[in-house]
Write a protein that holds these residues in place. Structure first.
Motif, short mmCIF file in Angstrom:
data_model
loop_
_atom_site.label_atom_id
_atom_site.label_comp_id
_atom_site.label_asym_id
_atom_site.label_seq_id
_atom_site.Cartn_x
_atom_site.Cartn_y
_atom_site.Cartn_z
N PHE B 234 -9.67 1.05 13.02
CA PHE B 234 -9.25 2.34 12.46
C PHE B 234 -8.59 3.17 13.53
O PHE B 234 -8.60 2.83 14.71
CB PHE B 234 -10.48 3.09 11.91
N TYR B 238 -15.27 6.62 12.55
CA TYR B 238 -15.78 7.38 11.39
C TYR B 238 -17.20 6.94 11.11
O TYR B 238 -17.41 6.00 10.33
CB TYR B 238 -14.91 7.13 10.15
N LEU B 241 -18.22 6.58 7.34
CA LEU B 241 -17.46 5.52 6.67
C LEU B 241 -17.98 4.15 7.11
O LEU B 241 -18.21 3.26 6.28
CB LEU B 241 -15.97 5.66 7.03
N PHE B 276 -10.32 -0.54 1.44
CA PHE B 276 -9.24 0.45 1.46
C PHE B 276 -9.60 1.67 0.62
O PHE B 276 -9.27 2.80 0.96
CB PHE B 276 -7.93 -0.19 0.98
N HIS B 277 -10.32 1.43 -0.44
CA HIS B 277 -10.74 2.51 -1.31
C HIS B 277 -11.61 3.50 -0.53
O HIS B 277 -11.34 4.71 -0.52
CB HIS B 277 -11.53 1.93 -2.49
N GLU B 278 -12.59 2.97 0.16
CA GLU B 278 -13.49 3.84 0.92
C GLU B 278 -12.74 4.56 2.03
O GLU B 278 -12.95 5.75 2.28
CB GLU B 278 -14.65 3.03 1.53
N ALA B 279 -11.86 3.83 2.71
CA ALA B 279 -11.10 4.42 3.81
C ALA B 279 -10.31 5.62 3.31
O ALA B 279 -10.27 6.67 3.96
CB ALA B 279 -10.17 3.37 4.42
N GLU B 280 -9.72 5.45 2.17
CA GLU B 280 -8.93 6.53 1.62
C GLU B 280 -9.80 7.75 1.35
O GLU B 280 -9.44 8.88 1.64
CB GLU B 280 -8.27 6.06 0.33
N ARG B 281 -10.98 7.50 0.81
CA ARG B 281 -11.88 8.60 0.47
C ARG B 281 -12.25 9.42 1.71
O ARG B 281 -12.44 10.61 1.65
CB ARG B 281 -13.17 8.04 -0.15
N TYR B 282 -12.35 8.72 2.88
CA TYR B 282 -12.72 9.43 4.10
C TYR B 282 -11.50 9.89 4.89
O TYR B 282 -11.61 10.43 5.97
CB TYR B 282 -13.60 8.54 5.00
N GLY B 283 -10.35 9.64 4.32
CA GLY B 283 -9.12 10.04 5.00
C GLY B 283 -8.88 9.24 6.27
O GLY B 283 -8.23 9.72 7.20
N GLN B 285 -7.43 6.03 8.56
CA GLN B 285 -6.26 5.15 8.55
C GLN B 285 -6.62 3.79 9.12
O GLN B 285 -7.17 3.68 10.21
CB GLN B 285 -5.16 5.79 9.41
#
Ligand SMILES: Nc1ncnc2c1ncn2[C@@H]1O[C@H](COP(=O)(O)OP(=O)(O)OP(=O)(O)O)[C@@H](O)[C@H]1O
Ligand SMILES: [Mg+2]
Lengths: 419, 310
Positions: B234, B238, B241, B276-283, B285
């Motif tokens: 990343f 995080y 995450l 990717f879904h979770e990553a997006e939720r935590y903003g 990259q």
């Protein structure tokens, strides 16, 4: 064995700080103690130099002649008269006193000048002389009567010193005391043994001067030398500890060499180092401080015999320390030894000061330390180069060395097998 | 040619080596892998006859060496974990001393010194004192010293700790050459996986004094054959995450390393979508995703739940 020995010696030569402790330190201490404590040892002549005036208030020749007259008047058989007359002449106390001061060892120290009373007093006031010795009227006569006929009438001389409490005056005073005592005491011998009297008299005086006392440089050269050879034990045991810690010792074990070879190399290396150390200290001290006047082969070979015995015992001591160090797997032994035990041994061995006034017990212990025994051997050799007198201290060193060696063998971890 | 039978060493309150049976065949290169305190050095000390086992046996060609260590010592070249050399002597002087211990002398001694120095690449600096060498050069002399008596078996205890990559490569290359070209039997101890993977035919993995796995590299990795390792990088760390991702169904093990996350999952698990879904939720990259086949490191992780190195 050769491999071990070369390695042990090379390691030591590469170790500057150890070399400094083993060689530079004792030498520095010899210089410091030798200079600063000059004067407390009776053999330190330079510090005691003095000029004295000798005042004679009588006519020596006349006094002798009058005694010779007395002898003839006594009516003894002619041969005895002859002997006594001769004795009176050769034992004349004034001549004896002068020749005492002119004696080799005292003449370096004391310069004597004959003066009359007034002149002497003036010189003393002007401090061109340190003391005045006055032989009063009748001194020779009284002394000779005393010596030849055993009359109870003691003779006296007079000492006048600029500084009554100075060590020089003390020394002079004791020389004179001894002289007067000799003059008065020898009388009985003279009288009893008749013919040999003259020789006996001078023999009595000889005893004051024949024995050359020990100087501060001699004392501390020997004191420091016998002390600092002990550090070799620590050095060698420290090396063994390092070898064990760094696992070089494991490598050595893996080579299938007898572990005893390793131990003996340590002992021999220690002995060799001690020998070199003693040779360097003694010869440097002799060269720089004129510590040892004697330059005969006989003198130095005596020193060598003592040194080699001492070196042998330090070798055994080193072996013992190596054995304990390897067994305990710790450098505690060399650390404690160099940190305290050596000083203690040096103290009871008399390296710092003579043990004359110390408790009997302490001196007995000191006598059984290799350094203490070696010290007394060296001193005895210095005072009187007599091999038979070395036997006892050398025997003690030898016995202690063998005890060390046996203990070392018993304690050495013989990791021949998988251990 | 060399084996240990239920080798055990108990110190006062620890069992450093527990029931270890190893086999070394002639010409083989075997790795002994384990984290700090696993008991590797203790095992090696017993094998090389420097330490008595509490129980068990060490045999050379079928004969126990406990009572008579001489034969074993003759065949073994031991490279200790420490630099077992005289620091105040030069490399040459050290080798000369150890050579003479083994009875070498004269021309033969000089030739052997020349050979081992050449082997470790230090011929031109042999006159320098060991203490002035770099850590890597000291390690190389440490190996050279063990080679003086032409041993048949080389036992090395973490010969590469604390050295620069260049020396390390040189050392590994040397060992490989000795093993491949000269048929030297090698027991190589390390907690560096890559080294053992590169060098050894067979591996024993030790932990807490016990051998917890053994086999060829392939056999060991087969333990993880039904698994794969996903390494996700990343842009930063995080914590929440990472925690969430570690708890995704199917994840068997996870490790966090600064801004990347390593997950061990059953082969064929589909989890990228969830990732990717979770990553997006935590903003967060995602910079890189890498799916790897397992390493021995992963095997160790799987077996013990711990990493080889802290
Ligand atoms: N002489 C000893 N006395 C007591 N305990 C010991 C001794 N030697 C080792 N140990 C213990 O045995 C265990 C194994 O130690 P060992 O040195 O064999 O591990 P290792 O695998 O070589 O570790 P490292 O990777 O750190 O070298 C450790 O817990 C250690 O503390
Ligand atoms: Mg280890």
């Amino acid at each position: 064995m050769g491999a071990f020995l070369i390695k042990d010696i090379m390691l030591l030569l590469r170790d500057r700080s150890e070399l400094l402790i083993l060689l530079a330190m004792p030498f520095l201490l010899i210089a410091i103690l030798g200079f600063s404590l000059r004067g407390i040892f009776s053999g330190d002549l330079e510090a005691l130099e003095m000029d004295i005036a000798l005042v004679s208030e009588e006519n020596e020749a006349q006094a002798v002649a009058s005694i010779q007259n007395e002898i003839e008047e006594m009516g003894v058989p002619p041969e005895q008269t002859e002997a006594l007359t001769q004795a009176a002449e050769s034992a004349s106390p004034q001549t004896m006193l002068v020749s005492l001061f002119e004696d080799e060892s005292l003449s370096e120290l004391i310069t004597v000048e004959r003066m009359d009373r007034a002149q002497a007093q003036q010189s003393l006031d002007e401090e061109t002389v340190d003391a005045v010795i006055t032989l009063p009227e009748g001194f020779t006569q009284k002394s000779l009567r005393n010596m030849l006929f055993g009359s109870k009438e003691g003779s006296e001389l007079e000492l006048l010193a600029a500084d009554l409490s100075s060590p020089q005056t003390d020394v002079l005073d004791s020389i004179l005391q001894e002289f007067v005592r000799t003059v008065n005491f020898e009388a009985s011998i003279s009288r009893l043994s008749g013919q040999e009297s003259a020789a006996e008299v001078s023999g009595g005086i000889e005893t004051i001067t024949a024995r050359e006392p020990i100087t501060s440089f001699q004392y501390y050269t020997i004191g420091m030398a016998v002390m600092f050879v002990l550090f070799v034990g620590s050095t060698i045991a420290g090396q063994a500890n390092l070898e064990q810690k760094q696992m070089v010792f494991d490598r050595i074990r893996l080579s299938n060499r007898s572990p005893l070879l390793y131990l003996s190399s340590k002992a021999i290396a220690a002995s060799a180092i001690v020998t070199v150390q003693l040779a360097l200290l003694f010869s440097l001290s002799a060269l720089l401080f004129q510590t040892f006047a004697a330059d005969s082969w006989a003198f130095w070979s005596g020193i060598a015999i003592i040194s080699i015995t001492l070196a042998f015992s330090v070798g055994c001591l080193a072996a013992l320390m190596v054995a304990i160090t390897l067994r305990l797997e710790s450098d505690a032994v060399p650390a404690i030894f160099s940190g305290g035990v050596i000083s203690l041994m040096a103290f009871v061995g008399g390296s710092f000061m003579p043990l004359d006034g110390m408790p009997e017990m302490l001196r007995a212990i000191g006598n059984w330390t290799p350094n203490g025994a070696a010290l007394s051997a060296y001193f005895s050799w210095l005072l009187e180069p007599d091999l038979s007198q070395l036997m006892e201290p050398l025997m003690r060193i030898g016995i202690v060395a063998v005890v060390f060696l046996l203990l070392a063998l018993a304690l050495f971890p013989r990791k021949g097998g998988a251990a | 040619m060399l084996e240990t039978d239920k080798l055990t060493k108990q110190f006062k309150d620890t069992i450093a080596v527990d029931d270890v049976s190893l086999v070394l065949k002639r010409g083989e290169s075997v790795g002994l892998l384990g984290p700090n305190g696993a008991g590797k050095s203790t095992a090696i000390a017993m094998i090389s006859t420097l330490m008595k086992p509490s129980s068990g046996d060490v045999r050379l060609n079928g004969k126990s060496v406990l009572k008579k260590p001489d034969d074993m010592r003759r065949v073994l070249g031991v490279v200790p974990q420490k630099i077992a050399l005289y620091e105040e002597l030069s490399a040459y002087e050290n080798l000369k001393f150890f050579g003479r211990l083994y009875g070498l002398s004269g021309n033969k001694l000089e030739q052997r010194i020349e050979y081992v120095l050449e082997l470790v690449g230090l011929a031109d600096r042999k006159k320098e004192l060991v203490k002035n060498y770099s850590g890597g050069m000291q390690r190389r002399v440490n190996l050279a010293a063990a080679m003086m008596h032409e041993p048949e078996v080389l036992i090395m205890d973490e010969p590469t700790v604390g050295i620069d990559p260049q020396s390390r490569n040189h050392l590994l290359e040397t060992i490989r050459k000795l093993n491949r070209d000269e048929g030297m039997t090698v027991l190589y101890t390390s907690h560096y996986m890559e080294e053992v993977e590169k060098l050894c035919d067979r591996v024993y993995i030790m932990d807490h004094g016990k051998v917890i796995a053994e086999g060829t590299k392939e056999e060991l990795k087969a333990i993880l054959s039904d698994q794969e390792t996903v390494l996700i990088e990343f842009d930063q760390n995080y914590p929440e995450l990472f925690k969430k991702l570690s708890e995704i169904e199917g994840v068997q093990h996870s490790t966090i390393e600064e801004q990347s996350l390593k997950l061990i999952i059953p082969r064929g698990t589909r989890m990228l979508a969830a990732l990717f879904h979770e990553a997006e939720r935590y903003g967060a990259q995602v910079i890189n995703v890498n799916v790897q086949t397992p390493t021995l490191e992963d095997v160790f992780l799987r077996l013990t739940g711990r990493k080889l190195r802290d």
